[in-house]
Design a protein around this motif. Structure first.
Motif, PDB file in Angstrom:
ATOM      1  N   THR A  34       0.835  -1.205   0.000  1.00  0.00           N
ATOM      2  CA  THR A  34       0.000   0.000   0.000  1.00  0.00           C
ATOM      3  C   THR A  34       0.867   1.252   0.000  1.00  0.00           C
ATOM      4  OG1 THR A  34      -1.728  -1.204   1.156  1.00  0.00           O
ATOM      5  CG2 THR A  34      -1.858   1.201   1.215  1.00  0.00           C
ATOM      6  N   LEU A  35       1.942   1.236   0.781  1.00  0.00           N
ATOM      7  CA  LEU A  35       2.856   2.375   0.818  1.00  0.00           C
ATOM      8  C   LEU A  35       3.510   2.579  -0.553  1.00  0.00           C
ATOM      9  CD1 LEU A  35       4.362   1.672   4.317  1.00  0.00           C
ATOM     10  CD2 LEU A  35       3.134   3.770   3.693  1.00  0.00           C
ATOM     11  N   ARG A  36       3.936   1.487  -1.189  1.00  0.00           N
ATOM     12  CA  ARG A  36       4.545   1.592  -2.526  1.00  0.00           C
ATOM     13  C   ARG A  36       3.548   2.120  -3.553  1.00  0.00           C
ATOM     14  NH1 ARG A  36       9.525  -0.404  -2.440  1.00  0.00           N
ATOM     15  NH2 ARG A  36      10.008  -1.952  -0.859  1.00  0.00           N
ATOM     16  N   GLU A  37       2.301   1.655  -3.474  1.00  0.00           N
ATOM     17  CA  GLU A  37       1.266   2.144  -4.400  1.00  0.00           C
ATOM     18  C   GLU A  37       1.007   3.634  -4.193  1.00  0.00           C
ATOM     19  OE1 GLU A  37      -2.036  -0.477  -3.633  1.00  0.00           O
ATOM     20  OE2 GLU A  37      -1.220  -2.046  -4.940  1.00  0.00           O
ATOM     21  N   SER A  38       0.962   4.055  -2.944  1.00  0.00           N
ATOM     22  CA  SER A  38       0.745   5.471  -2.641  1.00  0.00           C
ATOM     23  C   SER A  38       1.872   6.311  -3.229  1.00  0.00           C
ATOM     24  CB  SER A  38       0.649   5.673  -1.128  1.00  0.00           C
ATOM     25  OG  SER A  38       0.461   7.023  -0.825  1.00  0.00           O
ATOM     26  N   PHE A  41       1.455   6.438  -7.072  1.00  0.00           N
ATOM     27  CA  PHE A  41       0.339   7.286  -7.514  1.00  0.00           C
ATOM     28  C   PHE A  41       0.588   8.764  -7.256  1.00  0.00           C
ATOM     29  CE2 PHE A  41      -2.573   3.472  -6.929  1.00  0.00           C
ATOM     30  CZ  PHE A  41      -2.742   3.264  -8.288  1.00  0.00           C
ATOM     31  N   TYR A  42       1.200   9.084  -6.114  1.00  0.00           N
ATOM     32  CA  TYR A  42       1.361  10.482  -5.690  1.00  0.00           C
ATOM     33  C   TYR A  42       2.800  10.793  -5.280  1.00  0.00           C
ATOM     34  CZ  TYR A  42      -3.744  10.175  -5.332  1.00  0.00           C
ATOM     35  OH  TYR A  42      -5.067   9.987  -5.590  1.00  0.00           O
ATOM     36  N   PRO A  43       3.760  10.627  -6.192  1.00  0.00           N
ATOM     37  CA  PRO A  43       5.159  10.855  -5.803  1.00  0.00           C
ATOM     38  C   PRO A  43       5.444  12.305  -5.410  1.00  0.00           C
ATOM     39  CG  PRO A  43       4.976  10.618  -8.181  1.00  0.00           C
ATOM     40  CD  PRO A  43       3.633  10.271  -7.606  1.00  0.00           C
ATOM     41  N   GLU A  44       4.655  13.257  -5.932  1.00  0.00           N
ATOM     42  CA  GLU A  44       4.909  14.667  -5.629  1.00  0.00           C
ATOM     43  C   GLU A  44       4.446  15.059  -4.233  1.00  0.00           C
ATOM     44  OE1 GLU A  44       0.719  14.424  -6.856  1.00  0.00           O
ATOM     45  OE2 GLU A  44       2.535  13.567  -7.707  1.00  0.00           O
TER      46      GLU A  44
END
Length: 153
Positions: A34-38, A41-44
């Motif tokens: 979940t942390l990797r997906e977050s 999706f929202y690297p900025e």
């Protein structure tokens, strides 16, 4: 010893340390997937606070566009136990708010457990206000309090 904090965008290599902080901070922590997906999706809007090479805390957020408003969403914030009550969380939130303003958001939203008075007070001190409750929001059926902060430019 004073903190030597550096706040920067999270990187995939940070996820194991972030996950370790997450497991200590929450009864129902996000897993590494979940942390990797977050982050993907929202690297900025996923930041870490580092102190001498160690991750002291992190904040994960996203940007939501309703078609009428763009607003930031704080999805997750956790600080390692040794760094709590030392301004780390506040610095992470301020950096995320700055990013949201750059991205054109008019405000920021978050959810907090109805029973987490400490977190609610933390956010109130940073200018967030209660908007409404969501019944049975969390896995254990605990209600969430939705809080918002509107930017004024």
């Amino acid at each position: 010893m004073p903190l030597q904090l550096t706040i920067r965008r999270a990187q995939p290599a940070d996820i194991p340390q972030i996950a370790a902080i997450e497991r200590v901070a929450f009864t129902d922590p996000w897993d590494e997937k979940t942390l990797r997906e977050s982050l993907a999706f929202y690297p900025e809007s996923f930041f870490v606070a580092k102190d001498n090479g160690s991750i002291a805390g992190f904040v994960a957020g996203g940007v939501e566009d309703t078609g009428e408003e763009v607003y930031g969403h704080i999805m997750n914030l956790a600080v390692a136990p040794d760094y709590r009550r030392r301004g780390v969380g506040q610095q992470l939130i301020r950096r995320l708010e700055q990013e949201y303003a750059i991205l054109g958001a008019s405000g920021v939203q978050l959810e907090v457990r109805i029973g987490n008075a400490g977190a609610q007070e933390f956010y109130r001190r940073l200018g967030y206000r209660e908007v409404f409750q969501i019944a049975s929001y969390y896995a254990n059926d605990e209600d969430a309090l939705v809080m918002m902060k509107w930017f004024r430019f």
